[in-house]
Write a protein that holds these residues in place. Structure first.
Motif, PDB file in Angstrom:
ATOM      1  N   TYR A  24       0.831  -1.200   0.000  1.00 40.81           N
ATOM      2  CA  TYR A  24       0.000   0.000   0.000  1.00 40.81           C
ATOM      3  C   TYR A  24       0.871   1.257   0.000  1.00 40.81           C
ATOM      4  CZ  TYR A  24      -2.915   3.762   1.686  1.00 40.81           C
ATOM      5  OH  TYR A  24      -3.534   4.964   1.824  1.00 40.81           O
ATOM      6  N   VAL A  25       1.855   1.290   0.884  1.00 38.21           N
ATOM      7  CA  VAL A  25       2.737   2.451   0.959  1.00 38.21           C
ATOM      8  C   VAL A  25       3.509   2.609  -0.350  1.00 38.21           C
ATOM      9  CG1 VAL A  25       4.761   3.405   2.144  1.00 38.21           C
ATOM     10  CG2 VAL A  25       2.911   2.394   3.476  1.00 38.21           C
ATOM     11  N   GLN A  26       3.957   1.508  -0.931  1.00 41.65           N
ATOM     12  CA  GLN A  26       4.712   1.563  -2.184  1.00 41.65           C
ATOM     13  C   GLN A  26       3.868   2.128  -3.319  1.00 41.65           C
ATOM     14  OE1 GLN A  26       8.055   0.585  -3.007  1.00 41.65           O
ATOM     15  NE2 GLN A  26       7.517   1.623  -4.877  1.00 41.65           N
ATOM     16  N   PHE A  27       2.681   1.610  -3.492  1.00 40.10           N
ATOM     17  CA  PHE A  27       1.887   1.981  -4.661  1.00 40.10           C
ATOM     18  C   PHE A  27       1.093   3.261  -4.474  1.00 40.10           C
ATOM     19  CE2 PHE A  27       2.447  -2.652  -5.448  1.00 40.10           C
ATOM     20  CZ  PHE A  27       3.260  -2.494  -6.548  1.00 40.10           C
ATOM     21  N   HIS A  28       1.038   3.781  -3.260  1.00 36.15           N
ATOM     22  CA  HIS A  28       0.370   5.057  -3.033  1.00 36.15           C
ATOM     23  C   HIS A  28       1.354   6.121  -2.574  1.00 36.15           C
ATOM     24  CE1 HIS A  28      -3.081   2.372  -3.148  1.00 36.15           C
ATOM     25  NE2 HIS A  28      -3.744   3.430  -3.544  1.00 36.15           N
ATOM     26  N   PRO A  33       2.287  10.960   1.657  1.00 36.68           N
ATOM     27  CA  PRO A  33       3.567  10.655   2.299  1.00 36.68           C
ATOM     28  C   PRO A  33       3.900   9.177   2.175  1.00 36.68           C
ATOM     29  CG  PRO A  33       2.066  11.754   3.821  1.00 36.68           C
ATOM     30  CD  PRO A  33       1.303  11.467   2.578  1.00 36.68           C
ATOM     31  N   GLY A  34       5.154   8.898   2.033  1.00 36.50           N
ATOM     32  CA  GLY A  34       5.578   7.507   1.916  1.00 36.50           C
ATOM     33  C   GLY A  34       6.162   7.255   0.552  1.00 36.50           C
ATOM     34  N   GLY A  35       6.364   6.034   0.267  1.00 34.93           N
ATOM     35  CA  GLY A  35       6.912   5.680  -1.027  1.00 34.93           C
ATOM     36  C   GLY A  35       7.911   4.573  -0.898  1.00 34.93           C
ATOM     37  N   GLY A  36       8.901   4.626  -1.735  1.00 38.60           N
ATOM     38  CA  GLY A  36       9.848   3.539  -1.873  1.00 38.60           C
ATOM     39  C   GLY A  36      10.643   3.231  -0.625  1.00 38.60           C
ATOM     40  N   PHE A  37      11.206   4.251   0.019  1.00 42.71           N
ATOM     41  CA  PHE A  37      12.043   3.983   1.176  1.00 42.71           C
ATOM     42  C   PHE A  37      11.227   3.388   2.318  1.00 42.71           C
ATOM     43  CE2 PHE A  37      14.268   4.873   5.080  1.00 42.71           C
ATOM     44  CZ  PHE A  37      15.552   4.482   4.778  1.00 42.71           C
ATOM     45  N   GLN A  38      10.104   4.002   2.633  1.00 37.64           N
ATOM     46  CA  GLN A  38       9.277   3.517   3.730  1.00 37.64           C
ATOM     47  C   GLN A  38       8.735   2.118   3.429  1.00 37.64           C
ATOM     48  OE1 GLN A  38       9.144   6.458   2.305  1.00 37.64           O
ATOM     49  NE2 GLN A  38       9.063   8.046   3.863  1.00 37.64           N
ATOM     50  N   GLN A 112       4.465  12.667 -14.789  1.00 38.11           N
ATOM     51  CA  GLN A 112       4.962  12.693 -13.418  1.00 38.11           C
ATOM     52  C   GLN A 112       4.603  11.402 -12.685  1.00 38.11           C
ATOM     53  OE1 GLN A 112       6.732  15.151 -11.841  1.00 38.11           O
ATOM     54  NE2 GLN A 112       6.880  16.260 -13.766  1.00 38.11           N
ATOM     55  N   HIS A 113       3.413  10.919 -12.892  1.00 38.39           N
ATOM     56  CA  HIS A 113       2.962   9.719 -12.182  1.00 38.39           C
ATOM     57  C   HIS A 113       3.834   8.510 -12.537  1.00 38.39           C
ATOM     58  CE1 HIS A 113       0.085   7.352  -9.919  1.00 38.39           C
ATOM     59  NE2 HIS A 113       0.117   6.457 -10.898  1.00 38.39           N
ATOM     60  N   LEU A 114       4.104   8.306 -13.800  1.00 32.86           N
ATOM     61  CA  LEU A 114       4.931   7.180 -14.237  1.00 32.86           C
ATOM     62  C   LEU A 114       6.365   7.326 -13.733  1.00 32.86           C
ATOM     63  CD1 LEU A 114       5.406   4.603 -15.900  1.00 32.86           C
ATOM     64  CD2 LEU A 114       5.850   6.079 -17.871  1.00 32.86           C
TER      65      LEU A 114
END
Length: 145
Positions: A24-28, A33-38, A112-114
C-alpha cells in the motif's frame, strides 16, 4: 522459538498484513507521504520478523542471499534507467514531464505519475534488499568469546 508457539502463530498472522501495508505504501507513495524507502523498510521488517522467529536458515530459504544480491542491483538499475529514459526522450535526467506524451495513457500512467512510480519502485526494491542483507550479515555472525 519452538518453545513459544503463541509468538510463532501471531507472527504467521501478522506477516501478510505487514506485507500488504508495505505494498500500500509503495503503490500510493506518489499520492501522499511515503513511497519507496518507507515501503522497503516495512517489507524488509516482515522478512526480519520471520527470520527472528523462525530462524536465519528459514528466512534464507524464503529469500535466498543470491536473489537479494541481484535485487539490490535491480533496484538501482530501475532508478537509473528511469533517468536515462527521460534523457533519451529529450529531457533532463529524471525530468518526468517528457514521459507525458510518449506512452498510451489508458494502459500506463504517464508523465509525473509514471516517473515517480518507477523511481519509487527502484528505491523500494533496493531498500528492501539492502535491509534484508544487513540482517543476514548481522544475524549470521558468530559470537566471539
Amino acid at each position: 522459538m519452538r518453545t513459544f508457539p503463541v509468538i510463532r502463530v501471531v507472527t504467521k498472522i501478522l506477516i501478510p498484513y505487514i506485507l500488504l501495508f508495505a505494498f500500500y505504501v509503495q503503490f500510493h507513495g506518489d499520492f501522499g507521504p511515503g513511497g519507496g524507502f518507507q515501503a522497503g523498510v516495512i517489507f524488509a521488517s516482515a522478512l526480519i520478523l520471520y527470520g527472528l522467529v523462525f530462524g536465519l536458515e528459514s528466512v534464507k530459504r524464503v529469500a535466498p542471499p543470491m536473489v537479494i544480491e541481484k535485487l539490490m542491483a535491480l533496484g538501482v538499475v530501475v532508478y537509473g534507467m528511469t533517468g536515462v529514459l527521460t534523457l533519451a526522450l529529450g529531457g533532463n535526467f529524471l525530468d518526468y514531464a517528457v514521459l507525458e506524451h510518449h506512452f498510451y495513457p489508458h494502459i500506463f500512467p504517464t508523465g509525473q505519475h509514471l516517473g515517480i512510480f518507477l523511481v519509487e519502485l527502484g528505491v523500494g526494491i533496493t531498500v528492501t534488499s539492502v535491509m534484508t542483507m544487513i540482517f543476514y550479515s548481522f544475524a549470521g555472525r558468530k559470537r566471539i568469546v
